[in-house]
Scaffold this motif. Structure first.
Motif, PDB file in Angstrom:
ATOM      1  N   ASP A 169       0.850  -1.188   0.000  1.00  0.00           N
ATOM      2  CA  ASP A 169       0.000   0.000   0.000  1.00  0.00           C
ATOM      3  C   ASP A 169       0.883   1.235   0.000  1.00  0.00           C
ATOM      4  O   ASP A 169       1.433   1.606   1.035  1.00  0.00           O
ATOM      5  N   ALA A 184       0.190   4.265  -0.003  1.00  0.00           N
ATOM      6  CA  ALA A 184      -0.299   5.322   0.885  1.00  0.00           C
ATOM      7  C   ALA A 184       0.247   5.176   2.299  1.00  0.00           C
ATOM      8  O   ALA A 184       0.447   6.166   3.003  1.00  0.00           O
ATOM      9  N   THR A 185       0.495   3.940   2.715  1.00  0.00           N
ATOM     10  CA  THR A 185       1.007   3.703   4.068  1.00  0.00           C
ATOM     11  C   THR A 185       2.449   3.211   4.061  1.00  0.00           C
ATOM     12  O   THR A 185       2.995   2.888   5.112  1.00  0.00           O
ATOM     13  N   SER A 186       3.045   3.117   2.877  1.00  0.00           N
ATOM     14  CA  SER A 186       4.407   2.584   2.701  1.00  0.00           C
ATOM     15  C   SER A 186       4.511   1.107   3.061  1.00  0.00           C
ATOM     16  O   SER A 186       5.612   0.604   3.273  1.00  0.00           O
ATOM     17  N   ALA A 187       3.378   0.427   3.168  1.00  0.00           N
ATOM     18  CA  ALA A 187       3.403  -1.009   3.447  1.00  0.00           C
ATOM     19  C   ALA A 187       3.921  -1.733   2.208  1.00  0.00           C
ATOM     20  O   ALA A 187       3.453  -1.490   1.100  1.00  0.00           O
ATOM     21  N   ARG A 188       4.886  -2.613   2.402  1.00  0.00           N
ATOM     22  CA  ARG A 188       5.472  -3.362   1.297  1.00  0.00           C
ATOM     23  C   ARG A 188       4.620  -4.587   0.994  1.00  0.00           C
ATOM     24  O   ARG A 188       3.950  -5.116   1.876  1.00  0.00           O
TER      25      ARG A 188
END
Length: 148
Positions: free
Chosen positions: A28, A30-34
């Protein structure tokens, strides 16, 4: 290992047909989730009490890498352990390194199907000089290999 959930039933069919499945979770921005991917069902195979994971790759690359890594470990009779380097997986002769996943319960499809959470080992790769993320000299961008 059955469920009324159509998606879980689909995953179970893949496990029955291939011995395990690969679950991919999109990142994501937007949340920098990989992004991350992990095997489901590998732990249920004979002489294999673990699952494998990788983060930060595309779905196709994750699937290919996890398939090659699972086969390499099985063919070599290797049991994962922290810091184990596995060669013959990456191009240019570089090895992957295995690290324990600290929160395997977050990989929910495994538990949803089996009702347990086995140990999970994340494969991390080195920079072009063979240095892994815990080496201060590693030249991968910070956060490239988000550890689970």
């Amino acid at each position: 290992m059955t469920s009324g959930d159509p998606y879980l039933n689909h995953v179970v069919r893949i496990i029955v047909e291939h011995g395990y499945a690969v679950q991919y979770v999109h990142g994501d921005p937007a949340t920098s989730a990989r992004s991350l991917a992990y095997t489901v069902g590998l732990h249920a195979r004979p002489n294999c009490g673990y699952e494998l994971a990788v983060s930060g790759l595309s779905a196709e690359a994750s699937h290919g890498l996890l398939n090659v890594l699972a086969a390499t470990l099985a063919d070599g009779g290797l049991d994962p352990s922290g810091g184990l380097e596995v060669g013959e997986v990456l191009q240019d002769g570089l090895a992957l390194q295995l690290r324990p996943v600290s929160r395997p319960e977050e990989l929910g499809i495994i538990h949803a199907i089996y009702g347990i959470t086995p140990s999970v080992w994340q494969a991390v790769w080195p920079d072009r000089h063979g240095r892994f993320p815990d080496d201060a000299r590693c030249r991968l961008p910070k956060g490239t290999l988000a550890l689970l």
